[in-house]
Design a protein around this motif. Structure first.
Motif, PDB file in Angstrom:
ATOM      1  N   ARG A 203      20.353  60.142  87.134  1.00 36.78           N
ATOM      2  CA  ARG A 203      19.114  60.775  86.667  1.00 36.78           C
ATOM      3  C   ARG A 203      18.179  61.059  87.835  1.00 36.78           C
ATOM      4  N   ALA A 204      18.074  60.124  88.769  1.00 33.46           N
ATOM      5  CA  ALA A 204      17.212  60.324  89.933  1.00 33.46           C
ATOM      6  C   ALA A 204      17.709  61.496  90.775  1.00 33.46           C
ATOM      7  N   ARG A 207      16.775  64.724  89.001  1.00 30.21           N
ATOM      8  CA  ARG A 207      15.361  65.059  89.155  1.00 30.21           C
ATOM      9  C   ARG A 207      15.081  65.634  90.541  1.00 30.21           C
ATOM     10  N   ARG A 210      16.344  69.200  90.666  1.00 33.50           N
ATOM     11  CA  ARG A 210      15.459  70.126  89.949  1.00 33.50           C
ATOM     12  C   ARG A 210      14.186  70.397  90.749  1.00 33.50           C
ATOM     13  N   ALA A 211      13.648  69.363  91.377  1.00 34.46           N
ATOM     14  CA  ALA A 211      12.443  69.542  92.187  1.00 34.46           C
ATOM     15  C   ALA A 211      12.714  70.483  93.349  1.00 34.46           C
ATOM     16  N   GLN A 254       6.710  66.672  90.397  1.00 29.68           N
ATOM     17  CA  GLN A 254       8.040  66.086  90.288  1.00 29.68           C
ATOM     18  C   GLN A 254       8.069  64.684  90.881  1.00 29.68           C
ATOM     19  N   GLN A 255       7.415  64.512  92.024  1.00 26.56           N
ATOM     20  CA  GLN A 255       7.371  63.192  92.656  1.00 26.56           C
ATOM     21  C   GLN A 255       6.631  62.187  91.786  1.00 26.56           C
ATOM     22  N   HIS A 257       6.289  62.275  88.464  1.00 25.27           N
ATOM     23  CA  HIS A 257       7.112  61.962  87.306  1.00 25.27           C
ATOM     24  C   HIS A 257       8.235  61.008  87.677  1.00 25.27           C
ATOM     25  N   GLN A 258       8.797  61.170  88.854  1.00 26.52           N
ATOM     26  CA  GLN A 258       9.865  60.279  89.288  1.00 26.52           C
ATOM     27  C   GLN A 258       9.359  58.867  89.494  1.00 26.52           C
ATOM     28  N   ALA A 261       8.816  57.197  86.154  1.00 26.52           N
ATOM     29  CA  ALA A 261      10.034  56.930  85.388  1.00 26.52           C
ATOM     30  C   ALA A 261      10.856  55.807  85.975  1.00 26.52           C
ATOM     31  N   GLU A 262      10.792  55.610  87.287  1.00 24.64           N
ATOM     32  CA  GLU A 262      11.639  54.616  87.927  1.00 24.64           C
ATOM     33  C   GLU A 262      11.420  53.198  87.431  1.00 24.64           C
TER      34      GLU A 262
END
Length: 266
Positions: A203-204, A207, A210-211, A254-255, A257-258, A261-262
């Motif tokens: 998933r990471a 992401r 996508r970023a 994006q950063q 959101h990551q 989520a982590e």
């Protein structure tokens, strides 16, 4: 990092492992192992071994074992082993990679060979009886895939190198994992990543991809806006600036959101 079947029969042949008499619980009222200070632990260990072996042990000369040019760090050796299921786990513990790396004996330029076997022998000599007399020190894990522990009867325990959680190798149905024996090598174990950590890593990576794609698209839009200002350079410049700002905002979002989520995935 896997546990061979019935490992207790292969760990050590020293006299302390060959004694058959049961070891009674050491009701010493000692601080729990997760909170105890080293001085208290060493005092309790010496008291236990002095009584157990019927001889006085001089604290200033204990232990007499040396590893990597330094006195053996019994405190951290014991804590690392009992928090990984105890000595019974055998080769299921990565003695060289996980345990040794958290001891004072470790150095970045260490070149000593056979560290895993040396640690097991020292543990058997100094700490195995003490562990048996303090059963509450041992943290027994449950398989993160099936939710069962030793009652499942499985002997193929394996620890994840990313999160240190334990699973039954037979519960992991992913293809191309190899055999259990590939991971049950004391000196050169194959690295194992559990399904949960593998999914989190995937998933990471998704992401991040996508970023990168969105940042590239925003940069392309900025370039197109700059080229579109024919005959009137000012609007084109304004469009390029706006697109560049958008690209930066996309990456920052994006950063963020990551990072949010982590913690939920760990």
């Amino acid at each position: 990092l896997a546990i061979p079947a019935d490992p207790s029969h292969k760990l050590c042949t020293q006299s302390c492992c060959l004694r058959l008499q049961p070891i009674a619980a050491h009701n010493c009222g000692r601080t729990p192992i997760t909170e105890i200070a080293e001085d208290e632990f060493m005092a309790d260990l010496i008291s236990f071994l002095s009584h157990r072996r019927g001889r006085y042990i001089d604290r200033s000369k204990f232990p007499d074992a040396v590893l990597n040019g330094m006195t053996l760090d019994l405190f951290n050796l014991y804590k690392e082993v009992v928090t990984r299921g105890g000595f019974r786990v055998g080769n299921g513990i990565n003695w060289k990679g996980q345990v040794f790396g958290r001891m004072r004996n470790w150095t970045a330029n260490n070149r000593q060979t056979g560290v895993g076997n040396s640690l097991k022998k020292h543990y058997a000599n100094y700490l195995w009886e003490y562990e048996q007399a303090h059963p509450t020190d041992v943290i027994v894990d449950r398989c993160t895939l099936c939710g069962r522990g030793e009652e499942a009867g499985a002997t193929d325990w394996i620890a994840c190198d990313s999160c240190n959680s334990w699973v039954h190798f037979s519960c992991d149905k992913r293809p191309n994992l190899g055999t259990f024996e590939d991971y049950a090598n004391a000196e050169q174990p194959r690295s194992y990543t559990c399904p949960n950590c593998a999914r989190a890593a995937a998933r990471a990576a998704g992401r991040a991809a996508r970023a990168n794609n969105q940042a590239a698209a925003a940069a392309a839009a900025a370039a197109a806006a700059a080229e579109g200002g024919e005959g009137d350079q000012q609007p084109g410049a304004d469009g390029a600036e706006a697109a560049a700002i958008q690209a930066v905002e996309v990456v920052e979002q994006q950063q963020q959101h990551q990072q949010e989520a982590e913690p939920m995935e760990s």
